[in-house]
Design an enzyme around this catalytic site. Structure first.
Site, PDB file in Angstrom:
ATOM      1  N   TYR A  74     -12.299   2.575 -17.758  1.00 30.31           N
ATOM      2  CA  TYR A  74     -10.977   3.168 -17.543  1.00 30.31           C
ATOM      3  C   TYR A  74     -10.321   2.581 -16.296  1.00 30.31           C
ATOM      4  CZ  TYR A  74      -7.167   6.474 -17.222  1.00 30.31           C
ATOM      5  OH  TYR A  74      -5.918   7.010 -17.170  1.00 30.31           O
ATOM      6  N   PHE A 126      19.840  -9.123 -21.926  1.00 33.21           N
ATOM      7  CA  PHE A 126      18.874  -8.998 -23.010  1.00 33.21           C
ATOM      8  C   PHE A 126      18.845  -7.524 -23.402  1.00 33.21           C
ATOM      9  CE2 PHE A 126      14.854  -8.342 -25.108  1.00 33.21           C
ATOM     10  CZ  PHE A 126      15.026  -9.226 -26.153  1.00 33.21           C
ATOM     11  N   THR A 127      18.642  -7.250 -24.692  1.00 33.31           N
ATOM     12  CA  THR A 127      18.818  -5.898 -25.235  1.00 33.31           C
ATOM     13  C   THR A 127      18.043  -4.832 -24.458  1.00 33.31           C
ATOM     14  OG1 THR A 127      17.069  -6.445 -26.800  1.00 33.31           O
ATOM     15  CG2 THR A 127      19.336  -6.696 -27.577  1.00 33.31           C
ATOM     16  N   ASP A 217      13.181 -12.517 -15.138  1.00 32.92           N
ATOM     17  CA  ASP A 217      12.603 -12.262 -16.462  1.00 32.92           C
ATOM     18  C   ASP A 217      11.904 -13.560 -16.861  1.00 32.92           C
ATOM     19  OD1 ASP A 217      11.979 -12.031 -19.106  1.00 32.92           O
ATOM     20  OD2 ASP A 217      13.806 -10.954 -19.658  1.00 32.92           O
ATOM     21  N   LYS A 260       5.178 -13.774 -25.441  1.00 34.14           N
ATOM     22  CA  LYS A 260       5.839 -15.058 -25.752  1.00 34.14           C
ATOM     23  C   LYS A 260       5.027 -16.194 -25.121  1.00 34.14           C
ATOM     24  CE  LYS A 260       9.352 -12.017 -26.385  1.00 34.14           C
ATOM     25  NZ  LYS A 260       9.210 -10.566 -26.195  1.00 34.14           N
ATOM     26  N   ARG A 384      21.442 -11.680 -34.200  1.00 34.22           N
ATOM     27  CA  ARG A 384      21.752 -11.576 -32.772  1.00 34.22           C
ATOM     28  C   ARG A 384      23.282 -11.685 -32.655  1.00 34.22           C
ATOM     29  NH1 ARG A 384      18.424  -8.613 -30.690  1.00 34.22           N
ATOM     30  NH2 ARG A 384      16.504  -9.360 -29.799  1.00 34.22           N
ATOM     31  N   PHE A 451      19.845  -2.399 -33.642  1.00 39.78           N
ATOM     32  CA  PHE A 451      19.484  -3.493 -34.547  1.00 39.78           C
ATOM     33  C   PHE A 451      18.104  -3.315 -35.162  1.00 39.78           C
ATOM     34  CE2 PHE A 451      16.652  -5.551 -31.507  1.00 39.78           C
ATOM     35  CZ  PHE A 451      17.135  -5.071 -30.302  1.00 39.78           C
TER      36      PHE A 451
HETATM   37  C1  LIG Z   1      14.028 -12.510 -22.647  1.00 32.78           C
HETATM   38  C2  LIG Z   1      13.270 -11.279 -23.003  1.00 32.78           C
HETATM   39  N1  LIG Z   1      13.102 -10.310 -22.085  1.00 32.78           N
HETATM   40  C3  LIG Z   1      12.438  -9.176 -22.364  1.00 32.78           C
HETATM   41  C4  LIG Z   1      11.899  -8.943 -23.600  1.00 32.78           C
HETATM   42  C5  LIG Z   1      11.206  -7.623 -23.895  1.00 32.78           C
HETATM   43  O1  LIG Z   1       9.855  -7.805 -24.041  1.00 32.78           O
HETATM   44  P1  LIG Z   1       8.966  -6.889 -25.026  1.00 32.78           P
HETATM   45  O2  LIG Z   1       9.433  -7.108 -26.402  1.00 32.78           O
HETATM   46  O3  LIG Z   1       7.571  -7.389 -24.779  1.00 32.78           O
HETATM   47  O4  LIG Z   1       9.126  -5.470 -24.592  1.00 32.78           O
HETATM   48  C6  LIG Z   1      12.049  -9.928 -24.592  1.00 32.78           C
HETATM   49  C7  LIG Z   1      11.489  -9.680 -25.944  1.00 32.78           C
HETATM   50  O5  LIG Z   1      11.896 -10.158 -26.944  1.00 32.78           O
HETATM   51  C8  LIG Z   1      12.744 -11.124 -24.284  1.00 32.78           C
HETATM   52  O6  LIG Z   1      12.922 -12.087 -25.189  1.00 32.78           O
END
Ligand SMILES: Cc1ncc(COP(=O)(O)O)c(C=O)c1O
Length: 459
Positions: A74, A126-127, A217, A260, A384, A451
């Site tokens: 743990y 980013f979303t 990021d 990624k 997108r 989305f």
């Molecule tokens: C540029 C970028 N930032 C953040 C994220 C968010 O990461 P996660 O999907 O692991 O939560 C993504 C995911 O697609 C991304 O492409």
């Protein structure tokens, strides 16, 4: 003069996973049941899956071997310390907090650093990142260069920040309203476009002048470094690992979706140089993810990540990874298909406005096109565009982004060149029938990140 040589994969295949072909009638039913949203398709109904490059990579034999070395204690798992060492050594950040994936890290940093009324400038949204900033009371302001919003511009570093625009935002709001600049390597929503080292160095100078932090990021930092190596003066002979380190050293902290670049199926982390912020993050992670030495991950996941980080920094790996994306992109360009140029690093982005000029943006051309490609061949892509952009926080109206795109994201080490050929043929087939394609109507809209789960019907 040396001839240009091909980019064959620096690995051979040891294990395969069957995928299944379907016929048109089957796919008509499947996409209808999924509400014309490729996120709602069942994976078994998909032939080639280009929905995302997130968590879909093939792990190496070393990574799988690492999974067997999981220390599932743990607290204080030895895999955590291996991961910490891999991050400190390769990225240079001092402190790390593991999280279940990237958005877990975005959540922590947003809650810690953003106050109500703050402004967070960044190189395109980013979303999940923007939503966490908004939920913490902040407002994202896009300060990417204008070329990034133009799918035809061939500017090589569309991830660059417009420093004049940024300085104006700082002057207008005051530096104390800006907790940090959100800087991404590469910019996903712009088509996987890199930031130049020159721009990043200038950004560091500007932010130093105002005492503002840069939160990075770093989800695809090695892919960005590959583009710096290929296209930026002074970097042609610098290994990717060194460029990555230089990028990280110019920033104050980072959020990472390790799904990624780092070649794992799950995992992420928050990395920091500031001890105070780290202390707060280490405290907060316990509420949302788990203890600070596992952050929602199994020991084995952290081990695979530590190994994946090292593999991602190999020049041979990156040459083949981006080479495959560029192979598909060039084939589509040669066939006259409108795509975002220059070709990015993690996927091909079809320009749905140019592909379906007769479908107005309020009829969701990218969503429509994504469904049509699935119908044609079972290839799964994603939208997108206006659906991903969501609604304006204040007016509640759709945000209509300039870029209305379909993303064909290439998982790492998963598909072959023959798969790329099949994908290209399918897109060309849909293009030749484009005049018969009509738009969609949204019939179900979730409140957050619509989305993922929105449903549509044919017009
Ligand atoms: C540029 C970028 N930032 C953040 C994220 C968010 O990461 P996660 O999907 O692991 O939560 C993504 C995911 O697609 C991304 O492409």
């Amino acid at each position: 003069m040396q001839k240009k040589r091909s980019w064959a994969e620096p690995y051979k295949i040891k294990m395969v996973e069957p995928v299944y072909m379907t016929d048109l009638n089957y796919r008509i039913k499947a996409i209808e049941e999924a509400g014309y949203n490729t996120f709602l398709l069942k994976s078994k109904d998909v032939y080639i899956d280009l929905l995302t490059d997130s968590g879909t990579s093939a792990m190496s034999d070393r990574q799988w071997a690492g999974m067997m070395l999981g220390d599932e204690a743990y607290a204080g798992s030895r895999n955590f310390y291996n991961l910490e060492e891999a991050i400190q050594k390769n990225y240079g950040y001092k402190y790390i907090v593991p999280t279940h994936q990237g958005r877990g890290a975005e959540h922590l940093i947003s809650q810690i650093m953003i106050k109500k009324g703050d402004i967070i400038p960044g190189n395109m949204y980013f979303t999940t990142t923007r939503l966490h900033q908004e939920l913490a009371g902040g407002t994202f302001v896009d300060v990417i260069v204008p070329e990034a919003h133009d799918s035809e511009s061939t500017y090589l570093f569309k991830g660059d920040i417009d420093l004049d625009k940024l300085e104006k935002v700082i002057e207008e709001n005051g530096a104390d309203k800006i907790p940090y600049i959100a800087m991404a390597t590469t910019v996903n929503m712009a088509g996987g476009q890199p930031i130049s080292m020159a721009n990043l160095k200038a950004l560091r100078e500007l932010t130093n002048k105002y005492g503002i932090k840069i939160i990075h990021d770093m989800t695809r930092v090695a892919e960005n470094a590959f583009m710096n190596q290929q296209h930026e003066e002074g970097y042609a002979n610098t290994p990717i690992a060194e460029i990555v380190r230089e990028i990280c050293d110019l920033t104050d902290g980072a959020t990472m979706s390790a799904k990624k670049d780092a070649l794992v199926n799950i995992g992420g982390f928050l990395a920091l140089n500031d001890e105070d912020i780290f202390d707060q993050a280490r405290n907060l992670v316990v509420i949302y993810e788990g203890l600070h030495t596992y952050g929602g991950l199994a020991g084995r996941d952290m081990e695979a990540m530590a190994i994946g980080i090292k593999e991602s920094l190999s020049d041979d790996h990156m040459r083949a990874r981006v080479g495959q994306v560029q192979y598909l992109g060039q084939k589509l360009i040669d066939a006259g298909i409108p795509i975002v140029k220059p070709i990015g690093t993690h996927g091909i982005f079809l320009d749905a406005k140019k592909f379906l000029p007769h479908v107005p943006q309020e009829h969701f051309p990218a969503q429509t096109l994504s469904a049509e490609i699935y119908l044609d061949s079972g290839v799964r892509t994603m939208e997108r565009g206006v659906v991903s952009a969501g609604r304006d926080k204040k007016t509640g109206e759709h945000r209509f982004p300039k870029l209305e795109l379909v993303r064909l994201t290439i998982p790492r080490r998963v598909y072959t060149q023959a798969h790329m050929d099949v994908i290209c043929e399918s897109v060309c087939e849909v293009y030749s029938n484009r005049e018969n394609i009509k738009g969609l109507e949204m019939i179900y809209e979730p409140e957050y990140l619509r989305f993922f789960q929105a449903r549509f019907k044919k017009r």
